[in-house]
Each structure stands twice: as structure tokens, then as C-alpha cells.
Design a protein around this motif. Structure first.
Motif, PDB file in Angstrom:
ATOM      1  N   PHE A   7       6.338   1.197 -12.392  1.00  0.00           N
ATOM      2  CA  PHE A   7       5.819   1.486 -11.380  1.00  0.00           C
ATOM      3  C   PHE A   7       4.703   1.134 -11.916  1.00  0.00           C
ATOM      4  N   PRO A   8       4.905  -0.417 -12.400  1.00  0.00           N
ATOM      5  CA  PRO A   8       3.345  -0.818 -13.358  1.00  0.00           C
ATOM      6  C   PRO A   8       2.425  -0.223 -11.966  1.00  0.00           C
ATOM      7  N   ARG A   9       1.045   0.053 -13.232  1.00  0.00           N
ATOM      8  CA  ARG A   9      -0.052  -0.338 -12.408  1.00  0.00           C
ATOM      9  C   ARG A   9      -1.022  -1.122 -12.776  1.00  0.00           C
ATOM     10  N   VAL A  10      -1.527  -1.775 -12.126  1.00  0.00           N
ATOM     11  CA  VAL A  10      -2.672  -2.737 -11.627  1.00  0.00           C
ATOM     12  C   VAL A  10      -4.154  -2.422 -12.290  1.00  0.00           C
ATOM     13  N   PHE A  11      -4.600  -3.097 -12.886  1.00  0.00           N
ATOM     14  CA  PHE A  11      -6.238  -2.694 -12.995  1.00  0.00           C
ATOM     15  C   PHE A  11      -6.638  -3.860 -13.917  1.00  0.00           C
ATOM     16  N   ILE A  12      -8.215  -3.592 -14.033  1.00  0.00           N
ATOM     17  CA  ILE A  12      -8.964  -4.840 -14.275  1.00  0.00           C
ATOM     18  C   ILE A  12      -9.566  -4.189 -16.087  1.00  0.00           C
ATOM     19  N   SER A  13      -8.754  -5.423 -17.175  1.00  0.00           N
ATOM     20  CA  SER A  13      -9.430  -4.947 -19.006  1.00  0.00           C
ATOM     21  C   SER A  13     -10.013  -5.350 -19.774  1.00  0.00           C
ATOM     22  N   HIS A  49      -2.956  10.286   0.797  1.00  0.00           N
ATOM     23  CA  HIS A  49      -3.537  10.220   2.204  1.00  0.00           C
ATOM     24  C   HIS A  49      -4.111   9.530   2.641  1.00  0.00           C
ATOM     25  N   ILE A  50      -5.202   8.850   1.742  1.00  0.00           N
ATOM     26  CA  ILE A  50      -5.929   8.252   2.835  1.00  0.00           C
ATOM     27  C   ILE A  50      -5.576   6.246   2.844  1.00  0.00           C
ATOM     28  N   GLY A  51      -4.105   6.202   2.343  1.00  0.00           N
ATOM     29  CA  GLY A  51      -3.848   4.536   2.379  1.00  0.00           C
ATOM     30  C   GLY A  51      -3.713   4.005   1.306  1.00  0.00           C
ATOM     31  N   ASN A  52      -3.749   4.659   0.255  1.00  0.00           N
ATOM     32  CA  ASN A  52      -3.700   3.303  -1.067  1.00  0.00           C
ATOM     33  C   ASN A  52      -2.501   3.851  -1.842  1.00  0.00           C
ATOM     34  N   CYS A  53      -2.046   4.958  -1.513  1.00  0.00           N
ATOM     35  CA  CYS A  53      -0.997   4.385  -2.058  1.00  0.00           C
ATOM     36  C   CYS A  53       0.193   4.975  -1.263  1.00  0.00           C
ATOM     37  N   LYS A  54       1.651   4.596  -2.078  1.00  0.00           N
ATOM     38  CA  LYS A  54       2.835   5.127  -0.839  1.00  0.00           C
ATOM     39  C   LYS A  54       3.223   6.133  -1.398  1.00  0.00           C
ATOM     40  N   GLY A  55       3.198   7.069  -2.686  1.00  0.00           N
ATOM     41  CA  GLY A  55       3.811   8.012  -3.071  1.00  0.00           C
ATOM     42  C   GLY A  55       5.008   7.870  -3.568  1.00  0.00           C
ATOM     43  N   PRO A  56       4.852   7.684  -5.178  1.00  0.00           N
ATOM     44  CA  PRO A  56       6.565   7.312  -5.654  1.00  0.00           C
ATOM     45  C   PRO A  56       6.316   7.979  -6.575  1.00  0.00           C
ATOM     46  N   CYS A  57       5.349   8.775  -6.599  1.00  0.00           N
ATOM     47  CA  CYS A  57       5.562   9.501  -7.505  1.00  0.00           C
ATOM     48  C   CYS A  57       6.663  11.351  -7.499  1.00  0.00           C
ATOM     49  N   GLN A  58       6.532  10.879  -5.171  1.00  0.00           N
ATOM     50  CA  GLN A  58       7.404  11.889  -4.267  1.00  0.00           C
ATOM     51  C   GLN A  58       8.506  11.165  -4.266  1.00  0.00           C
ATOM     52  N   ASN A  59       8.466  10.050  -4.202  1.00  0.00           N
ATOM     53  CA  ASN A  59      10.596   9.138  -4.062  1.00  0.00           C
ATOM     54  C   ASN A  59       9.483   9.062  -2.712  1.00  0.00           C
ATOM     55  N   PHE A  60       8.475   8.764  -2.300  1.00  0.00           N
ATOM     56  CA  PHE A  60       8.531   8.072  -0.928  1.00  0.00           C
ATOM     57  C   PHE A  60       7.811   6.802  -0.996  1.00  0.00           C
ATOM     58  N   GLN A  61       8.398   6.292  -1.585  1.00  0.00           N
ATOM     59  CA  GLN A  61       8.432   5.048  -2.037  1.00  0.00           C
ATOM     60  C   GLN A  61       9.198   4.855  -3.213  1.00  0.00           C
ATOM     61  N   SER A  62      10.542   3.609  -2.668  1.00  0.00           N
ATOM     62  CA  SER A  62      11.283   3.331  -3.630  1.00  0.00           C
ATOM     63  C   SER A  62      10.859   2.335  -4.749  1.00  0.00           C
ATOM     64  N   GLU A  63      11.647   2.627  -5.988  1.00  0.00           N
ATOM     65  CA  GLU A  63      11.425   1.456  -7.759  1.00  0.00           C
ATOM     66  C   GLU A  63      11.608  -0.163  -6.271  1.00  0.00           C
ATOM     67  N   ALA A  64      12.208   0.080  -6.132  1.00  0.00           N
ATOM     68  CA  ALA A  64      12.811  -1.438  -5.612  1.00  0.00           C
ATOM     69  C   ALA A  64      11.188  -2.543  -4.571  1.00  0.00           C
ATOM     70  N   ASP A  65      10.865  -0.983  -3.675  1.00  0.00           N
ATOM     71  CA  ASP A  65      10.053  -1.511  -2.907  1.00  0.00           C
ATOM     72  C   ASP A  65       8.501  -1.618  -3.344  1.00  0.00           C
ATOM     73  N   LEU A  92       0.392   8.968 -14.448  1.00  0.00           N
ATOM     74  CA  LEU A  92       1.351  10.338 -14.849  1.00  0.00           C
ATOM     75  C   LEU A  92       2.773   9.110 -15.222  1.00  0.00           C
ATOM     76  N   ASN A  93       3.727   9.860 -15.549  1.00  0.00           N
ATOM     77  CA  ASN A  93       5.331   9.142 -16.430  1.00  0.00           C
ATOM     78  C   ASN A  93       6.320   9.470 -15.248  1.00  0.00           C
ATOM     79  N   LEU A  94       6.041   8.347 -13.885  1.00  0.00           N
ATOM     80  CA  LEU A  94       7.061   8.611 -13.106  1.00  0.00           C
ATOM     81  C   LEU A  94       8.485   8.322 -13.381  1.00  0.00           C
ATOM     82  N   SER A  95       8.896   8.763 -14.247  1.00  0.00           N
ATOM     83  CA  SER A  95      10.627   8.863 -14.991  1.00  0.00           C
ATOM     84  C   SER A  95      11.329   9.539 -13.902  1.00  0.00           C
ATOM     85  N   GLU A  96      12.425   8.419 -13.316  1.00  0.00           N
ATOM     86  CA  GLU A  96      13.402   8.511 -13.049  1.00  0.00           C
ATOM     87  C   GLU A  96      13.697  10.530 -12.904  1.00  0.00           C
TER      88      GLU A  96
END
Length: 242
Positions: free
Chosen positions: A110-116, A173-189, A154-158
Motif C-alpha cells: 500500500f505505497p504512500r505517495v508524497f513529496i521529498s 472518516h473525511i474521505g481521504n483514505c479508503k481504510g486498507p489498514c482494516q481491510n476496507f480496501q483491497s491491495e489490488a484496488d 503503519l506496517n500494513l503487512s497481511e
């Protein structure tokens, strides 16, 4: 390519561009940019130099190459890339990868995207560099509107997700993330979004535009006008981005 021994300023273009000085071993020893190539390159030979480094540099120039570009910004970017590529002896700036901001797709699940302004030696992907903080912040803002990627570290290991170690945060809750940490979003999606972003940053906006328009029309057909409007706004943002 010009030989300084038979150097004639009249042969140089007046366009913006990037020039490269080579020593007798055909090694790049200096890279510079100019909004007026003729004036800038001529200045090394046509005026009295008082800088010891410049005097030493000029004495070692055996060949000159230049590349004409469309704008000063293009010259800036090309200069930056060539200095990083060749690491010329007489360039004292722009050698550090931390110098210019880039968009990073972090190498992780679940790669993060940021400026560096620096690079991580872990196989992460980099897009840029960008010539101003303002422009790269605009790109990041656009990315956040189009792709709800996670921002947490977070370490989002399986295994961690399966054990329900994490709880969704405010970003979910404000719609900026789909919640992969609780498996609300699949890795494929999630990775589909990363692929669309990768194509976008490489200049290919067609796949994302098709995705957005398809979803806009689908929601409109289902009379889900609220979501259709959200996708319409995303289409508009993408047009502005282009």
C-alpha cells in the motif's frame, strides 16, 4: 560541438539552453544553463576572469556541446539531470539528490505517495524534479483529490491487517483514505490507483480520464447525481492539470 581553439562566438545560438564543457579526455567537467547561450558561453572567453576556479576551468576546456531548449525552465531541468548524471568536477551545486522536490511512490505494501527532496535507497520510484515548491504542491494537492492513498506509516503487512491491529483514523472518516489498514480496501484496488498515478506522472492522462468519465456516466445512469458530480469535478481537475 565547438573547439575552443577555433572558437567563434558568432557561431553560437541566442536561444535558451544547456552547455557542457569537456576536457582533453572527453570527460564532462562543467554543465551550465543559459537563457542566451551565445552571451553566456562567450562570457567565459571574452572577459577577464578573476575567479580562480573559472580560470582553471577555462584552461581545461577542449570541447563544448550545447542543447537548445524551448524555455528557461526546460534548461533548468536539463541542467539538473545532466549534473546528477555526470557529476562534473567544477559544478559545486545540484549534485545532491536532496536539492529539488520530487514525487515519491514509496516501495512498500500500500505505497504512500508524497513529496521529498531526498532519495531512499529502497527501490522507491521518483518523478520530477520540479522547479518550484509551489508547482509540486499543486501536483500533490491534485493527487490527493484523485487518489485516496494512505498517509500513515503503519506496517500494513497481511498478517497485521488480518490480526486487526489497526483502526481507521480521521483520514478515512473525511474521505481521504479508503481504510486498507482494516481491510476496507483491497491491495489490488489500491494498486490500481497507484498504476493510474504512475501513468499520470509519466504524462499519460488517458487511462485516468477514461476511468473518471466511465464512473461519472455510470453514476449518472443510476441517478446517483451526488457521486456523478464528484467524478465530474475530478474530470475538470484533470483537465486543469493537463
Amino acid at each position: 560541438m565547438a573547439d575552443p581553439q577555433s572558437y567563434r562566438p558568432t557561431n553560437l545560438p541566442t536561444d535558451p539552453g544547456v552547455y557542457r564543457f569537456f576536457d582533453k579526455n572527453e570527460k564532462v567537467i562543467y554543465v551550465g544553463k543559459a537563457k542566451h547561450l551565445k552571451k553566456r558561453i562567450s562570457s567565459y572567453f571574452n572577459k577577464q576572469q578573476d575567479n580562480k576556479k573559472t580560470i582553471e576551468l577555462v584552461g581545461k576546456i577542449h570541447q563544448i556541446e550545447f542543447t537548445i531548449v524551448d524555455t528557461e525552465e526546460d534548461a533548468f531541468l536539463l541542467e539538473n539531470n545532466l549534473i546528477k548524471q555526470y557529476q562534473p568536477k567544477y559544478n559545486i551545486s545540484l549534485k545532491d539528490d536532496k536539492t529539488y522536490p520530487q514525487v515519491v511512490i514509496k516501495k512498500e505494501r500500500f505505497p504512500r505517495v508524497f513529496i521529498s527532496r531526498r532519495k531512499f535507497n529502497d527501490g522507491s520510484e521518483y518523478f520530477g524534479p520540479y522547479t518550484s515548491t509551489e508547482s509540486v504542491n499543486e501536483i500533490l494537492t491534485f493527487i490527493k483529490k484523485q487518489f485516496p492513498f494512505r498517509t500513515c506509516k503503519l506496517n500494513l503487512s497481511e498478517q497485521n491487517i488480518t490480526k486487526n491491529k489497526f483502526k481507521v483514523c480521521l483520514e478515512y472518516h473525511i474521505g481521504n483514505c479508503k481504510g486498507p489498514c482494516q481491510n476496507f480496501q483491497s491491495e489490488a484496488d489500491y494498486n490500481e490507483g497507484v498504476e493510474r498515478l504512475r501513468a499520470l506522472l509519466k504524462g499519460n492522462t488517458a487511462p485516468l480520464m477514461q476511468y473518471l468519465k466511465t464512473n461519472m456516466n455510470l453514476h449518472a445512469e443510476q441517478l446517483d447525481f451526488e457521486n456523478a458530480e464528484l467524478f465530474r469535478q475530478k474530470v475538470e481537475h484533470l483537465n486543469l492539470f493537463q
